[in-house]
Design a protein around this motif. Sequence first.
Motif, PDB file in Angstrom:
ATOM      1  N   ILE A 231     -28.256  -9.955  32.304  1.00  0.00           N
ATOM      2  CA  ILE A 231     -27.918  -9.134  33.471  1.00  0.00           C
ATOM      3  C   ILE A 231     -29.090  -8.995  34.427  1.00  0.00           C
ATOM      4  O   ILE A 231     -28.945  -8.447  35.518  1.00  0.00           O
ATOM      5  N   ASP A 232     -30.281  -9.466  34.017  1.00  0.00           N
ATOM      6  CA  ASP A 232     -31.472  -9.301  34.839  1.00  0.00           C
ATOM      7  C   ASP A 232     -32.329 -10.560  34.747  1.00  0.00           C
ATOM      8  O   ASP A 232     -31.952 -11.532  34.094  1.00  0.00           O
ATOM      9  N   PHE A 233     -33.489 -10.555  35.412  1.00  0.00           N
ATOM     10  CA  PHE A 233     -34.390 -11.697  35.303  1.00  0.00           C
ATOM     11  C   PHE A 233     -35.825 -11.214  35.157  1.00  0.00           C
ATOM     12  O   PHE A 233     -36.105 -10.010  35.279  1.00  0.00           O
TER      13      PHE A 233
ATOM     14  N   CYS B  83     -42.292  -8.379  34.029  1.00  0.00           N
ATOM     15  CA  CYS B  83     -41.536  -7.328  34.708  1.00  0.00           C
ATOM     16  C   CYS B  83     -40.049  -7.671  34.664  1.00  0.00           C
ATOM     17  O   CYS B  83     -39.657  -8.798  34.989  1.00  0.00           O
ATOM     18  N   ILE B  84     -39.218  -6.717  34.255  1.00  0.00           N
ATOM     19  CA  ILE B  84     -37.766  -6.915  34.229  1.00  0.00           C
ATOM     20  C   ILE B  84     -37.201  -6.478  35.576  1.00  0.00           C
ATOM     21  O   ILE B  84     -37.499  -5.383  36.059  1.00  0.00           O
ATOM     22  N   VAL B  85     -36.380  -7.334  36.173  1.00  0.00           N
ATOM     23  CA  VAL B  85     -35.895  -7.100  37.537  1.00  0.00           C
ATOM     24  C   VAL B  85     -34.367  -7.099  37.574  1.00  0.00           C
ATOM     25  O   VAL B  85     -33.725  -8.005  37.034  1.00  0.00           O
ATOM     26  N   GLU B  86     -33.807  -6.068  38.208  1.00  0.00           N
ATOM     27  CA  GLU B  86     -32.377  -6.066  38.523  1.00  0.00           C
ATOM     28  C   GLU B  86     -32.190  -6.854  39.818  1.00  0.00           C
ATOM     29  O   GLU B  86     -32.927  -6.659  40.784  1.00  0.00           O
ATOM     30  N   SER B  87     -31.203  -7.734  39.850  1.00  0.00           N
ATOM     31  CA  SER B  87     -31.057  -8.655  40.976  1.00  0.00           C
ATOM     32  C   SER B  87     -30.457  -7.986  42.207  1.00  0.00           C
ATOM     33  O   SER B  87     -29.818  -6.932  42.130  1.00  0.00           O
ATOM     34  N   VAL B  88     -30.655  -8.634  43.342  1.00  0.00           N
ATOM     35  CA  VAL B  88     -30.091  -8.153  44.602  1.00  0.00           C
ATOM     36  C   VAL B  88     -28.565  -8.109  44.532  1.00  0.00           C
ATOM     37  O   VAL B  88     -27.924  -7.267  45.183  1.00  0.00           O
ATOM     38  N   ASN B  89     -27.962  -8.982  43.721  1.00  0.00           N
ATOM     39  CA  ASN B  89     -26.503  -8.939  43.553  1.00  0.00           C
ATOM     40  C   ASN B  89     -26.058  -7.587  43.016  1.00  0.00           C
ATOM     41  O   ASN B  89     -25.055  -7.018  43.457  1.00  0.00           O
ATOM     42  N   ARG B  90     -26.806  -7.068  42.044  1.00  0.00           N
ATOM     43  CA  ARG B  90     -26.458  -5.773  41.444  1.00  0.00           C
ATOM     44  C   ARG B  90     -26.641  -4.638  42.457  1.00  0.00           C
ATOM     45  O   ARG B  90     -25.903  -3.653  42.434  1.00  0.00           O
ATOM     46  N   ILE B  91     -27.634  -4.779  43.334  1.00  0.00           N
ATOM     47  CA  ILE B  91     -27.833  -3.762  44.375  1.00  0.00           C
ATOM     48  C   ILE B  91     -26.601  -3.684  45.272  1.00  0.00           C
ATOM     49  O   ILE B  91     -26.076  -2.596  45.542  1.00  0.00           O
ATOM     50  N   PHE B  92     -26.121  -4.835  45.727  1.00  0.00           N
ATOM     51  CA  PHE B  92     -24.952  -4.843  46.610  1.00  0.00           C
ATOM     52  C   PHE B  92     -23.706  -4.322  45.899  1.00  0.00           C
ATOM     53  O   PHE B  92     -22.872  -3.645  46.511  1.00  0.00           O
ATOM     54  N   GLU B  93     -23.574  -4.631  44.613  1.00  0.00           N
ATOM     55  CA  GLU B  93     -22.437  -4.108  43.846  1.00  0.00           C
ATOM     56  C   GLU B  93     -22.485  -2.584  43.777  1.00  0.00           C
ATOM     57  O   GLU B  93     -21.465  -1.908  43.916  1.00  0.00           O
ATOM     58  N   ALA B  94     -23.684  -2.046  43.564  1.00  0.00           N
ATOM     59  CA  ALA B  94     -23.835  -0.592  43.473  1.00  0.00           C
ATOM     60  C   ALA B  94     -23.579   0.078  44.822  1.00  0.00           C
ATOM     61  O   ALA B  94     -22.965   1.153  44.887  1.00  0.00           O
TER      62      ALA B  94
END
Length: 233
Positions: free
Chosen positions: A146-148, A204-215
């Motif tokens: 779910i992250d990178f 560093c664990i990163v939440e993607s920009v895709n998840r930002i737009f979903e939220a």
Amino acid sequence: MPKCTTGYDIYLVTNKHVLQNKDNSSKNEVRLLFNSIDNKQQVFRPLKLVEGNPSLPIWTGHTDSIVDIAIIKLNDLQLSGVIYDYFKSDKEAFNAEEFKKNVSEGDDVDILGFPYGFIGAGYKKYVILKNGVVSRIQDLFEEKSIDFLVDAFIFPGNSGSPVILRPKSGHKTKSNSQYKLIGVAKGHRYFDDAIVGKEVMGLCIVESVNRIFEAIERTEKVKGENDLEIMNK
């Protein structure tokens, strides 16, 4: 909340773990820190995390409980008299297709934040920039994660820090002519050894920009509904 006069809806993006439990505390607020519009002093803006009757959180979490992204929509009153900027979704952030096409292992990134609360001079504040390299992202694109991961040390205070892809060019790499938001930092990757104990790996664990737009999309759908359970997952 009213739409900002910039022509864009402006959202504060951070991690759920930054806000969780604060909305049930006695203060139930956070403070937003800005530089004044004359750039001579710092300005604190208190932000209540719970409001209304019945009391509901003003922030919305990503619908997936393990995605660590929280959204607060801001308005002109909160941003008046201060210096601020934002990532424009149509110009300075990748959509899902562009993200997968333009980002790969080895790409250089910048991470902006305030590690350990270090914010510099007392009268005004400047962000700390750290460098890193995309370490693993194919798992995300193949929907195995779910992250990178980014090869960069981050510290407490970096939660929610924007991760920005640097411009790049070359016949052996995919070209990108400008800085682009690709996610937000959410924590470290640890190495847990029975002998030496738990150590930070420098990833560093990163939440993607895709998840930002979903939220953000979910924030617009919720519109103040009683969604406390999902918001606080």
